[in-house]
Design an enzyme around this catalytic site. Sequence first.
Site, short mmCIF file in Angstrom:
data_model
loop_
_atom_site.label_atom_id
_atom_site.label_comp_id
_atom_site.label_asym_id
_atom_site.label_seq_id
_atom_site.Cartn_x
_atom_site.Cartn_y
_atom_site.Cartn_z
NE ARG A 1 -103.24 44.77 -46.46
CZ ARG A 1 -104.14 45.59 -46.28
NH1 ARG A 1 -103.91 46.65 -45.78
NH2 ARG A 1 -105.40 44.94 -46.30
CG HIS B 1 -103.59 30.28 -58.01
ND1 HIS B 1 -103.97 29.91 -59.27
CD2 HIS B 1 -104.57 29.43 -57.32
CE1 HIS B 1 -104.57 28.81 -59.38
NE2 HIS B 1 -105.07 28.36 -58.13
CG LEU C 1 -103.12 34.12 -65.10
CD1 LEU C 1 -102.01 33.79 -66.31
CD2 LEU C 1 -102.24 35.51 -64.82
CE LYS D 1 -105.15 50.92 -44.25
NZ LYS D 1 -104.65 49.58 -43.47
N1 LIG Z 1 -113.39 49.14 -50.54
C1 LIG Z 1 -113.48 48.45 -49.53
O1 LIG Z 1 -114.10 47.41 -49.71
C2 LIG Z 1 -112.59 49.10 -48.47
C3 LIG Z 1 -112.53 48.13 -47.11
N2 LIG Z 1 -111.95 48.70 -46.09
C4 LIG Z 1 -112.00 47.97 -44.85
O2 LIG Z 1 -111.39 48.46 -44.21
C5 LIG Z 1 -110.82 47.81 -42.99
C6 LIG Z 1 -109.19 47.99 -43.00
O3 LIG Z 1 -108.70 47.83 -44.03
P1 LIG Z 1 -107.35 47.46 -44.09
O4 LIG Z 1 -106.35 47.98 -43.25
O5 LIG Z 1 -106.78 47.36 -45.62
O6 LIG Z 1 -107.53 45.85 -43.71
P2 LIG Z 1 -106.95 45.29 -42.36
O7 LIG Z 1 -106.97 46.17 -41.19
O8 LIG Z 1 -107.96 43.96 -42.05
O9 LIG Z 1 -105.69 44.29 -42.64
C7 LIG Z 1 -104.34 45.06 -42.93
C8 LIG Z 1 -103.25 44.36 -42.98
O10 LIG Z 1 -102.63 43.98 -41.84
C9 LIG Z 1 -102.87 42.51 -41.64
N3 LIG Z 1 -102.96 42.39 -40.37
C10 LIG Z 1 -104.21 41.94 -39.50
N4 LIG Z 1 -103.70 41.79 -38.37
C11 LIG Z 1 -102.62 41.95 -38.12
C12 LIG Z 1 -101.65 41.43 -37.13
N5 LIG Z 1 -102.00 41.51 -35.95
N6 LIG Z 1 -100.39 41.66 -37.08
C13 LIG Z 1 -99.84 42.07 -38.41
N7 LIG Z 1 -100.56 42.14 -39.46
C14 LIG Z 1 -101.73 41.99 -39.35
C15 LIG Z 1 -103.66 42.10 -42.60
O11 LIG Z 1 -103.41 40.52 -43.01
P3 LIG Z 1 -104.18 39.29 -42.67
O12 LIG Z 1 -105.25 39.58 -44.09
O13 LIG Z 1 -103.41 38.25 -43.17
O14 LIG Z 1 -105.14 39.21 -41.51
C16 LIG Z 1 -103.43 43.03 -43.42
O15 LIG Z 1 -102.64 42.64 -44.66
C17 LIG Z 1 -110.84 46.27 -43.67
O16 LIG Z 1 -112.15 45.70 -43.09
C18 LIG Z 1 -111.06 46.53 -45.07
O17 LIG Z 1 -111.74 45.63 -45.63
C19 LIG Z 1 -111.21 49.77 -46.26
C20 LIG Z 1 -111.11 50.57 -47.53
C21 LIG Z 1 -111.82 50.33 -48.42
O1 LIG Z 2 -106.59 26.28 -57.48
C1 LIG Z 2 -107.08 26.32 -56.74
O2 LIG Z 2 -107.93 27.33 -56.37
C2 LIG Z 2 -108.99 27.33 -55.22
C3 LIG Z 2 -109.52 28.82 -55.03
O3 LIG Z 2 -109.74 29.43 -56.00
P1 LIG Z 2 -110.64 30.72 -56.01
O4 LIG Z 2 -110.89 31.21 -57.36
O5 LIG Z 2 -112.05 30.31 -55.20
O6 LIG Z 2 -109.78 31.64 -55.24
C4 LIG Z 2 -108.31 26.54 -54.12
O7 LIG Z 2 -109.43 26.28 -53.25
C5 LIG Z 2 -107.96 25.31 -54.66
O8 LIG Z 2 -107.35 24.53 -53.44
C6 LIG Z 2 -106.80 25.49 -55.34
O9 LIG Z 2 -106.45 24.11 -56.03
#
Ligand SMILES: NC(=O)C1=CN([C@@H]2O[C@H](COP(=O)(O)OP(=O)(O)OC[C@H]3O[C@@H](n4cnc5c(N)ncnc54)[C@H](OP(=O)(O)O)[C@@H]3O)[C@@H](O)[C@H]2O)C=CC1
Ligand SMILES: O=C1O[C@H](COP(=O)(O)O)[C@@H](O)[C@H](O)[C@H]1O
Length: 556
Positions: free
Chosen positions: A407, A301, A241, A443
């Site tokens: 997301r 959290h 928070l 996006k």
């Molecule tokens: N301001 C910024 O920094 C910006 C950054 N970007 C970057 O652009 C890239 C693309 O963005 P974005 O689409 O948001 O991110 P991602 O493509 O990394 O992830 C999209 C979502 O899909 C999930 N996912 C990934 N692989 C799979 C899979 N095989 N099957 C099902 N779900 C999957 C991810 O979950 P999980 O996390 O669990 O893998 C995430 O929730 C990223 O690298 C992002 O960081 C884009 C816009 C702005």
């Molecule tokens: O409360 C907890 O949070 C941390 C992660 O905190 P962050 O601010 O680094 O995202 C986690 O590593 C820990 O296991 C948990 O007890």
Amino acid sequence: MTSRTNRSDEGRTNLATRGPDHLPSSPSSGSQSREEEPQGRTPRSLMRSPTSNAETLDSLEYMLDNLIIVVIGASGDLAKKKTYPSLFDLYSHGYLPEHVVIMGYARSHKTKDELRDQLMPFLSDHGEASKIEEFLSKCMYKSGGYDDRDAFASLHADLLDYEAEQEASTTSNRLFYFAVPPNVFLDAARSIHETAVSPSGWTRIVVEKPFGHDYDSCKELSLGLAELFTEDQLYRIDHYLGKEMVQNLICLRFANEFLEPLWNRNHVQCVLITFKEDFGTQGRGGYFDKSGIIRDILQNHLTQVLSLVAMEPPVRVSGPGHSHYVRDAKVQLLECVPPVTVEDVVLGQYVGDGEREGYLDDPGVPADSQTPTFCSAVVKIQNRRWDGVPFILKAGKALDDRKAEIRVQFKPPPAGSYLFDGPAIPPNELVIRLQPKEAIYLKTNVKAPGLRSAPLQSELDLSYHLRYPDTYNPDAYTRLLLDILRGQQSTFVRDDELMASWKIWTPLLHAIDEGQAAPIPYRFGSRGPAEADELAKSVGFVYSGRYKWKNPAAKI
Ligand SMILES: NC(=O)C1=CN([C@@H]2O[C@H](COP(=O)(O)OP(=O)(O)OC[C@H]3O[C@@H](n4cnc5c(N)ncnc54)[C@H](OP(=O)(O)O)[C@@H]3O)[C@@H](O)[C@H]2O)C=CC1
Ligand SMILES: O=C1O[C@H](COP(=O)(O)O)[C@@H](O)[C@H](O)[C@H]1O
């Protein structure tokens, strides 16, 4: 219930509850917030001056009184890694009064110099050597047991002496920060209640998680604390928070009119709230094994984040005496969430990848442990706004990445399948990245630039490190400690919120404890069990594949 002889915040001036929810920026931050900053020690004249930020300055009224901060469990890990560095941060930015005393208290015997040696490595990155020295000169230490009334009475006598030495004010406030395991919360709270409350100012108690390990144990703890202190004296910390982007959620949702018409079951397909760490339990397996990922991350959290993402607009967000409105809205939301069942989750436990050890290799973990280090859970919200929209809460250790994000995936455009040739148009997603590198990006589908006309996935991008490069972004604990001093309770977890959250997770936790659900092994460094992606897909999440994104900073 015993009588409450100690002075609560009730009836005290509400000046301390005024002002915005956020830590005013540091002297190094952008010009728009400079007016709010106390320069060095805040002078009385500045605090009383009728500036446009008068409310903010009034909320620093505690600066006029004496302040004693007692860190209970000062010898421990949290104290040295979080509590003291955040106190130092506040001190060095001028948010602790000149005559503050920070008293460490724990069972271990320690001299002031030993405390100093313990703290120094964790302060050195936070400021200049001279400031650190100044801060450490305010840090005292006393040893004693948590149920030892004589030791607490002696602590109280010392505190009275310190207070008597101060000439600035006859009012002395006391903040007791519990950086101890929950099994001693009640002992310490009773000792304080009987011997060490402030005779002249407010007394506030800061409690760290875990608040119990299920609904009943939490209720017992809450009732025990409620016999000793009033709710307005209790500050239950959930450090999520205090994170910038979590604190931003209310503003983002309710200060942007275009969002509200979309923020419901008519337009949102699903919401993913993700917490990932790319490291394992790192020798803390003994502690972690008693909780598991649900108690460690999801029940607190991620549930807090969920409630802010999905709650109805609160009656008011800020202003004197309005702290309860946000918490009321969160409770109302959580009461619409039915308990999560075994069928709603995929659990996992990490195994070694050849280089890095698996969870069961941690020396503190029993060889046959079934404790989940990963959980993906589909949470339902049975209300008018969200009925039918799955909220997928996913958390895991030893994964491929370290990040936390929200997301919000929208439904695809109705004409998407026939208006344009080629593959299906991917759904819009509003991504709020809590960490690392705070960002909000949407996006968005655009015409491919140039002579092409096919839709292309792109993004509207608000990356904080690019848009606000010089802004001081304090640690979550620093912000929350300042809120405590200002009496700002909306960023802390109220007792009924806590109970509502345990109601959601307790049946699942008991089922896991009874062996009704076993974790699926996943490799250290992977995305977790593949079954979690299948679960997300089965409730409507669409993964449209990773696309290559160009960091605008590269062009600067
Ligand atoms: N301001 C910024 O920094 C910006 C950054 N970007 C970057 O652009 C890239 C693309 O963005 P974005 O689409 O948001 O991110 P991602 O493509 O990394 O992830 C999209 C979502 O899909 C999930 N996912 C990934 N692989 C799979 C899979 N095989 N099957 C099902 N779900 C999957 C991810 O979950 P999980 O996390 O669990 O893998 C995430 O929730 C990223 O690298 C992002 O960081 C884009 C816009 C702005
Ligand atoms: O409360 C907890 O949070 C941390 C992660 O905190 P962050 O601010 O680094 O995202 C986690 O590593 C820990 O296991 C948990 O007890």
